[in-house]
Every structure is written in structure tokens, then in C-alpha cells.
Design a protein around this motif. Structure first.
Motif, PDB file in Angstrom:
ATOM      1  N   ILE A 109       0.834  -1.207   0.000  1.00 24.68           N
ATOM      2  CA  ILE A 109       0.000   0.000   0.000  1.00 24.68           C
ATOM      3  C   ILE A 109       0.866   1.253   0.000  1.00 24.68           C
ATOM      4  O   ILE A 109       0.619   2.210  -0.752  1.00 24.68           O
ATOM      5  CB  ILE A 109      -0.962  -0.003   1.199  1.00 24.68           C
ATOM      6  N   GLU A 110       1.908   1.250   0.809  1.00 21.97           N
ATOM      7  CA  GLU A 110       2.812   2.399   0.870  1.00 21.97           C
ATOM      8  C   GLU A 110       3.455   2.652  -0.497  1.00 21.97           C
ATOM      9  O   GLU A 110       3.571   3.805  -0.938  1.00 21.97           O
ATOM     10  CB  GLU A 110       3.901   2.165   1.912  1.00 21.97           C
ATOM     11  N   ASN A 111       3.877   1.599  -1.173  1.00 19.09           N
ATOM     12  CA  ASN A 111       4.540   1.758  -2.469  1.00 19.09           C
ATOM     13  C   ASN A 111       3.618   2.410  -3.496  1.00 19.09           C
ATOM     14  O   ASN A 111       4.056   3.246  -4.293  1.00 19.09           O
ATOM     15  CB  ASN A 111       5.015   0.394  -2.978  1.00 19.09           C
ATOM     16  N   ILE A 112       2.338   2.033  -3.482  1.00 22.46           N
ATOM     17  CA  ILE A 112       1.396   2.647  -4.423  1.00 22.46           C
ATOM     18  C   ILE A 112       1.243   4.132  -4.117  1.00 22.46           C
ATOM     19  O   ILE A 112       1.243   4.966  -5.026  1.00 22.46           O
ATOM     20  CB  ILE A 112       0.036   1.941  -4.362  1.00 22.46           C
ATOM     21  N   LEU A 113       1.139   4.466  -2.840  1.00 20.35           N
ATOM     22  CA  LEU A 113       1.000   5.876  -2.458  1.00 20.35           C
ATOM     23  C   LEU A 113       2.239   6.678  -2.838  1.00 20.35           C
ATOM     24  O   LEU A 113       2.135   7.830  -3.297  1.00 20.35           O
ATOM     25  CB  LEU A 113       0.738   5.987  -0.957  1.00 20.35           C
ATOM     26  N   LEU A 114       3.419   6.097  -2.660  1.00 21.21           N
ATOM     27  CA  LEU A 114       4.652   6.795  -3.020  1.00 21.21           C
ATOM     28  C   LEU A 114       4.756   6.982  -4.533  1.00 21.21           C
ATOM     29  O   LEU A 114       5.274   7.997  -5.012  1.00 21.21           O
ATOM     30  CB  LEU A 114       5.859   6.024  -2.489  1.00 21.21           C
ATOM     31  N   ARG A 115       4.256   6.022  -5.293  1.00 15.69           N
ATOM     32  CA  ARG A 115       4.215   6.180  -6.751  1.00 15.69           C
ATOM     33  C   ARG A 115       3.248   7.292  -7.146  1.00 15.69           C
ATOM     34  O   ARG A 115       3.506   8.061  -8.086  1.00 15.69           O
ATOM     35  CB  ARG A 115       3.833   4.861  -7.402  1.00 15.69           C
ATOM     36  N   MET A 116       2.127   7.388  -6.431  1.00 14.33           N
ATOM     37  CA  MET A 116       1.197   8.494  -6.666  1.00 14.33           C
ATOM     38  C   MET A 116       1.884   9.827  -6.386  1.00 14.33           C
ATOM     39  O   MET A 116       1.779  10.779  -7.172  1.00 14.33           O
ATOM     40  CB  MET A 116      -0.030   8.353  -5.761  1.00 14.33           C
ATOM     41  N   LYS A 117       2.587   9.887  -5.271  1.00  9.16           N
ATOM     42  CA  LYS A 117       3.294  11.115  -4.896  1.00  9.16           C
ATOM     43  C   LYS A 117       4.319  11.484  -5.959  1.00  9.16           C
ATOM     44  O   LYS A 117       4.432  12.650  -6.365  1.00  9.16           O
ATOM     45  CB  LYS A 117       3.972  10.918  -3.539  1.00  9.16           C
ATOM     46  N   ASP A 129      -4.120  10.792 -15.677  1.00  8.56           N
ATOM     47  CA  ASP A 129      -4.574   9.462 -16.072  1.00  8.56           C
ATOM     48  C   ASP A 129      -3.806   8.383 -15.326  1.00  8.56           C
ATOM     49  O   ASP A 129      -4.367   7.357 -14.933  1.00  8.56           O
ATOM     50  CB  ASP A 129      -4.411   9.264 -17.581  1.00  8.56           C
ATOM     51  N   MET A 130      -2.507   8.605 -15.142  1.00 10.94           N
ATOM     52  CA  MET A 130      -1.700   7.631 -14.418  1.00 10.94           C
ATOM     53  C   MET A 130      -2.147   7.542 -12.957  1.00 10.94           C
ATOM     54  O   MET A 130      -2.193   6.449 -12.372  1.00 10.94           O
ATOM     55  CB  MET A 130      -0.223   8.006 -14.496  1.00 10.94           C
ATOM     56  N   LEU A 131      -2.496   8.680 -12.362  1.00  7.59           N
ATOM     57  CA  LEU A 131      -2.990   8.661 -10.987  1.00  7.59           C
ATOM     58  C   LEU A 131      -4.278   7.853 -10.877  1.00  7.59           C
ATOM     59  O   LEU A 131      -4.475   7.098  -9.916  1.00  7.59           O
ATOM     60  CB  LEU A 131      -3.221  10.098 -10.494  1.00  7.59           C
ATOM     61  N   ASN A 132      -5.157   7.995 -11.860  1.00  3.44           N
ATOM     62  CA  ASN A 132      -6.394   7.224 -11.854  1.00  3.44           C
ATOM     63  C   ASN A 132      -6.123   5.726 -11.999  1.00  3.44           C
ATOM     64  O   ASN A 132      -6.789   4.898 -11.370  1.00  3.44           O
ATOM     65  CB  ASN A 132      -7.324   7.695 -12.964  1.00  3.44           C
ATOM     66  N   LEU A 133      -5.128   5.370 -12.821  1.00  2.00           N
ATOM     67  CA  LEU A 133      -4.747   3.966 -12.943  1.00  2.00           C
ATOM     68  C   LEU A 133      -4.208   3.429 -11.622  1.00  2.00           C
ATOM     69  O   LEU A 133      -4.501   2.289 -11.238  1.00  2.00           O
ATOM     70  CB  LEU A 133      -3.685   3.804 -14.037  1.00  2.00           C
ATOM     71  N   LEU A 134      -3.459   4.246 -10.915  1.00  2.00           N
ATOM     72  CA  LEU A 134      -2.931   3.833  -9.618  1.00  2.00           C
ATOM     73  C   LEU A 134      -4.044   3.684  -8.587  1.00  2.00           C
ATOM     74  O   LEU A 134      -3.959   2.848  -7.680  1.00  2.00           O
ATOM     75  CB  LEU A 134      -1.879   4.833  -9.134  1.00  2.00           C
ATOM     76  N   VAL A 135      -5.100   4.492  -8.711  1.00  2.95           N
ATOM     77  CA  VAL A 135      -6.268   4.312  -7.837  1.00  2.95           C
ATOM     78  C   VAL A 135      -6.880   2.939  -8.058  1.00  2.95           C
ATOM     79  O   VAL A 135      -7.274   2.250  -7.118  1.00  2.95           O
ATOM     80  CB  VAL A 135      -7.319   5.419  -8.085  1.00  2.95           C
TER      81      VAL A 135
END
Length: 265
Positions: A109-117, A129-135
Motif C-alpha cells: 500500500i505504501e509503495n502505491i501511495l509513493l508512486r502516486m506522490k 490518467d496515471m494517478l487514476n490507474l494507480l487508484v
């Protein structure tokens, strides 16, 4: 402190609403509040939170998952970083996962959030669009990590919970999509089940609650302008209120107020 708040043009099932990362002070208290979307809060310190009616303790590498319209607060016991993400998802089952949970050993979960950041900080082409894919990825991983830990509520319990929420918050701005998320159904499925169970469409139910409140307010508070009564009852504006009021009662709000005053005198 960095903050992202964006309105997505896409209407897909997974959409980012806000992204927020900051440092909380020692003994900092975040008062009770709620969002129209899901919220995930990733902790790097210790503290307490109340989600709905349940109290939790949090510590480093735990996270809170909060369903739409669920009240929650936080008390941070030490200075530490936090990561927030607000998002919309139609994945059934996600709405049942209110609580505080521990991330897995891989820090999924942390890794996904850091990728969003990282996506937001760099803002490369099509980063929204990439942020939505990460969601979407986040929604799947949440269900994999904690989805089997809680048994779903029965359908009647879900709808009753939403109905109670509508009864309590009908004067606030509430979207039908947010209510569907709260119940754990798609938009169309929620409207169908609500009307089947209660005999009226969810939006119509809200309007009836607002009109009943406004009728009482017109009499109990004669000093208030009609426009004030309309906004206080939850209508977008007095034009919408007057139109609906006259359609339901046959007379305007002003005429209704005067008729009641004359009758009482």
C-alpha cells in the motif's frame, strides 16, 4: 506540505479526488469530519482515530481506510509524516472495510501511495490518467490485503444504513453516486434497490425530506427570507425550491406561510 485536489474529466470507476502529504505535530488533533469519497491515511507515527463509532490505535506502517460519508478524527501522539489519498471506486466490497490495518511486509500500500506522490511531483504527460490507474491498482490491493477479513453486511443492513445517513444529512449536498458508494453498489444497482425497498427514488426521497423541513421552517421562523429557508433546507437555490414547493403544494412558499399565519390568527 503538498496538496493535490483535482476534478477528473473521466467518468471511469477509479478516480483520484485529492492527494496530500504532510507532517503532523506532536499531540495534533484533527477534528471529526467526513468526505464524499473514500479516504486512505497512511501513518508513520503513533496515535488514535475514531472511524464511525469504533476507536482504533495506529502506528508506523498502518493505514486507515474510511468509506464515503463516514465521520472520523485523529490524534497524533508524536511528530510524524502522513500520506492521504481521496478516491472514488465502484469495486463492491470496498465500502465494508472501514478500519485501521497493517500494511504487508512488502509495503504494498505504501509503495502505491509513493508512486502516486512521485507522479504528482514530476507531473509528466498524462499524469492525471496515471494517478487514476494507480487508484485502480490501490483498490485491488486493498481488497486482496484486507477484503477477506470482514464479512459483508446483509443487503437490508446496507440500505438501512444509507437511509439513516440520508435522514441525518439530507440538508447537506449529497450525490446519488456517493450514496451508492456508501452502500457498496453501482449507481444503477443502488437506485433500483432503493426504489424497490422504499418505493421512491433516492433523489426524490431527499427532496421530500427537504420540503418537509422547509414547510416547518416557514412557519417556525417567519423572520427568515424564503431564500434563507431554501438554502437551509438543502436546495441549490430559492428558484429550485419555489418551483418544487409549488408543484407539491399548489401554492408558493410565501402564500403557504401567509395562509398558515392567517389560519393561526
Amino acid at each position: 506540505m503538498i496538496w493535490l485536489n483535482q476534478t477528473m474529466g473521466a467518468t471511469g470507476m477509479n478516480n483520484m479526488d485529492f492527494l496530500f502529504f504532510s507532517r503532523r505535530r506532536e499531540k495534533q488533533y484533527i477534528p471529526s469530519h467526513f468526505h464524499e469519497c473514500f479516504e486512505l491515511v497512511y501513518y508513520y507515527g503513533k496515535g488514535h482515530t475514531k472511524i464511525g463509532s469504533t476507536a482504533y490505535h495506529f502506528r508506523q506502517n498502518t493505514f486507515a481506510l474510511v468509506a464515503p460519508f463516514t465521520e472520523h478524527d485523529e490524534l497524533h501522539l508524536n511528530e510524524a509524516d502522513v500520506l492521504f489519498v481521496g478516491f472514488y471506486s465502484e469495486r463492491e466490497g470496498l465500502s465494508y472495510l472501514n478500519g485501521v490495518f497493517e500494511d504487508d511486509q512488502d509495503g504494498t500500500i505504501e509503495n502505491i501511495l509513493l508512486r502516486m506522490k512521485d507522479e504528482f511531483v514530476k507531473q509528466q504527460d498524462d499524469f492525471s490518467d496515471m494517478l487514476n490507474l494507480l487508484v485502480g491498482e490501490l483498490s485491488i490491493q486493498l481488497l486482496r490485503l484486507i477484503g477477506t477479513r470482514k464479512a459483508p453486511k446483509q443487503q437490508s443492513d446496507r440500505m438501512n444504513y444509507v437511509l439513516n445517513f440520508m435522514d441525518e444529512h439530507f440538508r447537506q449536498k449529497i450525490s446519488i453516486q456517493a450514496l451508492a458508494d456508501l452502500a457498496g453498489y453501482s449507481y444503477g444497482r443502488f437506485r433500483h434497490l432503493f426504489k424497490e425497498k422504499y418505493g421512491v427514488a433516492p433523489l426524490q426521497y431527499l427532496y421530500v425530506k427537504r420540503l418537509n423541513y422547509a414547510r416547518s421552517s416557514l412557519i417556525l421562523h417567519p423572520e427568515k427570507l424564503v431564500s434563507e429557508v431554501a438554502l437551509d433546507a438543502g436546495f441549490v437555490n430559492d428558484a429550485q425550491f419555489c418551483s418544487m414547493f409549488k408543484r407539491e403544494n399548489g401554492i408558493s412558499p410565501k402564500q403557504y406561510r401567509l395562509s398558515k399565519i392567517w389560519k393561526n390568527n
